[in-house]
Design an enzyme around this catalytic site. Sequence first.
Site, short mmCIF file in Angstrom:
data_model
loop_
_atom_site.label_atom_id
_atom_site.label_comp_id
_atom_site.label_asym_id
_atom_site.label_seq_id
_atom_site.Cartn_x
_atom_site.Cartn_y
_atom_site.Cartn_z
N HIS A 97 0.85 -1.19 0.00
CA HIS A 97 0.00 0.00 0.00
C HIS A 97 0.89 1.24 0.00
CE1 HIS A 97 -3.85 -1.99 1.83
NE2 HIS A 97 -3.33 -2.69 0.85
N GLU B 162 0.90 3.85 1.84
CA GLU B 162 1.38 4.25 3.17
C GLU B 162 2.57 3.40 3.61
OE1 GLU B 162 -3.22 4.29 3.62
OE2 GLU B 162 -1.74 3.31 2.36
N CYS C 47 -6.24 1.71 5.86
CA CYS C 47 -6.86 0.44 6.25
C CYS C 47 -6.29 0.01 7.61
CB CYS C 47 -6.57 -0.61 5.19
SG CYS C 47 -4.84 -1.16 5.17
N CYS D 37 -2.39 -0.44 7.56
CA CYS D 37 -1.65 0.82 7.48
C CYS D 37 -1.83 1.66 8.74
CB CYS D 37 -2.08 1.60 6.24
SG CYS D 37 -1.61 0.76 4.70
#
Length: 150
Positions: A53, A55, A83, A86
């Site tokens: 992801h 992040e 999410c 993260c």
Amino acid sequence: MDLSYYMEQAFREAIKAHEKKEVPVGAVIFDANGRVIGKGHNQVEELTDATAHAEMIALTSAMATLGSKYLGDCTLAVTLEPCPMCAGAIVNTKVGRLVFGAYDPKMGACGTVMNITASKDLNHQPEVYGGILEHKAQSLLQEFFKGLRG
């Protein structure tokens, strides 16, 4: 510094993801002086890695830049509400401030579905500012998913 400035930088990363046919999420990390120390965009498909992801990539980059596992004086700007994975990484790295664009009604873990970043049971709670340039972030995501359904 204006929070929308941080978000505009994150949008540049999101566009990179969009161009690679990845879910268009971008993240940028700034130090206390406003210097970019880490950035990333979704690379889940490209790397065949569900943890890639925006992040996570930005956090790893920022920690490498600083030579530290903690990012207490830093701001993470991301185009979509983090999410659970993260959000947990944001808490673990002790990010000082989180700024995000669109709320995520399915996976949002910073106030929408759950609120990991505000949990008093955890050892750190960053400042969180959601909905910054929200419409722009939503539009980018909607355009992407509309194209997939095309």
